[in-house]
Scaffold this motif. Structure first.
Motif, mmCIF file in Angstrom:
data_model
loop_
_atom_site.group_PDB
_atom_site.id
_atom_site.type_symbol
_atom_site.label_atom_id
_atom_site.label_comp_id
_atom_site.label_asym_id
_atom_site.label_seq_id
_atom_site.Cartn_x
_atom_site.Cartn_y
_atom_site.Cartn_z
ATOM 1 N N THR A 1 0.850 -1.182 0.000
ATOM 2 C CA THR A 1 0.000 0.000 0.000
ATOM 3 C C THR A 1 0.893 1.242 0.000
ATOM 4 N N ARG B 1 -2.317 -0.547 8.943
ATOM 5 C CA ARG B 1 -3.535 -1.366 8.994
ATOM 6 C C ARG B 1 -4.607 -0.739 8.114
ATOM 7 N N ASP B 2 -5.106 -1.536 7.175
ATOM 8 C CA ASP B 2 -6.141 -1.054 6.268
ATOM 9 C C ASP B 2 -7.474 -0.915 7.010
ATOM 10 N N LYS B 3 -8.113 0.259 6.893
ATOM 11 C CA LYS B 3 -9.363 0.516 7.632
ATOM 12 C C LYS B 3 -10.502 -0.354 7.145
ATOM 13 N N GLY B 4 -10.529 -0.631 5.828
ATOM 14 C CA GLY B 4 -11.638 -1.411 5.286
ATOM 15 C C GLY B 4 -11.566 -2.884 5.637
ATOM 16 N N SER B 5 -10.432 -3.511 5.318
ATOM 17 C CA SER B 5 -10.295 -4.954 5.511
ATOM 18 C C SER B 5 -9.696 -5.322 6.860
ATOM 19 N N GLY B 6 -8.993 -4.396 7.497
ATOM 20 C CA GLY B 6 -8.322 -4.702 8.752
ATOM 21 C C GLY B 6 -6.999 -5.411 8.572
ATOM 22 N N ARG B 7 -6.562 -5.633 7.337
ATOM 23 C CA ARG B 7 -5.289 -6.307 7.069
ATOM 24 C C ARG B 7 -4.130 -5.344 7.255
ATOM 25 N N TRP B 8 -2.978 -5.901 7.643
ATOM 26 C CA TRP B 8 -1.750 -5.113 7.757
ATOM 27 C C TRP B 8 -1.005 -5.175 6.430
#
Length: 262
Positions: free
Chosen positions: A173, A246-253
């Motif tokens: 990202t 940390r992605d806000k949409g998916s919660g993935r790092w």
């Protein structure tokens, strides 16, 4: 006057008192004023004085030790009797006086304040515990994601180059994703031309800093790299620093920055 008459006259004088009667006519000038003599009978005692003295002599004398102590003392009878006014004491069987209404309201207000403070303290403690637990969990997830991203980045093969590049891009990202996307065609060409086959594994990983949204991780990676110049493979060692977000949409790092540090 005979002796008997004199004795009677003296007795009469002892038993009577002379008194001036109001309203008597004034005396005539030149003549002695006349007074009316009225006999008055004195009260007689209820009993002869000799009998009274004898009776008093026969009555028992009071013992000073049995006389009630005016100050209360240690008299057992005084302990069981009603308390004196102003002492603040009350009999054991007497019910306690009801608390004044004002005092009752103060106690209620104090109780409410204590309960409110307790609930507030419990809420603060609970929130802090939740934040600490969530932060710790987020750091562990960031560390695990960084370890996997490091292995993915150094594990590339000419036989699966498109799939390998896709995995690297999916875990990126920000600036890192932009840079890798711009140069992925050159990466693909170099892997295919040199018949690269690289496989890596993590030796150690450590969290530099992190919270529930961002983290910085250092990873030590060993890899065995095969190519046209080293068909049997040669070992390589990398130290990689990864900035994780940390992605806000998916919660993935995801990896926002990747650089070799030694």
């Amino acid at each position: 006057m005979t002796g008997a008459k004199k004795e009677v006259a003296m007795q009469a004088r002892r038993d009577h008192t002379l008194r001036v009667i109001k309203g008597a006519k004034p005396g005539v000038p030149g003549r002695a004023s006349q007074r009316r003599i009225v006999p008055r009978q004195l009260p007689r005692p209820a009993e002869p004085i000799e009998d009274l003295l004898k009776r008093l002599d026969r009555e028992p004398v009071e013992d000073p030790a049995e006389v009630e102590d005016p100050a209360g003392g240690d008299d057992p009878a005084n302990a069981d009797g009603p308390p004196e006014e102003g002492t603040g004491e009350r009999p054991a069987d007497e019910p306690a006086a009801a608390a004044p209404a004002g005092r009752g309201r103060m106690l209620v207000v104090l109780l409410v304040a204590v309960l409110a403070a307790t609930v507030t303290a419990a809420g603060v403690t609970g929130h802090r515990w939740y934040v600490d637990r969530a932060t710790d969990q987020a750091r562990q997830e960031a560390l695990a994601a960084a370890r996997q991203a490091s292995v993915t980045f150094v594990s590339v093969s000419a036989a699966s180059v498109d799939r390998d590049i896709q995995r690297i891009t999916a875990g990126a990202t920000g600036d890192f994703k932009d840079e890798f996307t711009r140069g992925q065609s050159q990466v693909r060409a170099a892997v295919v031309e040199n018949k690269v086959d690289s496989r890596g594994s993590v030796l150690r990983a450590g969290l530099v800093s992190g919270d529930r949204r961002r983290a910085v991780v250092l990873v030590a990676v060993d890899a065995t790299v095969k190519n046209v110049k080293a068909p049997q493979g040669r070992p390589s060692h990398y130290r990689i620093q990864l900035d994780m977000v940390r992605d806000k949409g998916s919660g993935r790092w995801l990896v926002s920055r990747l650089q070799f540090v030694g």
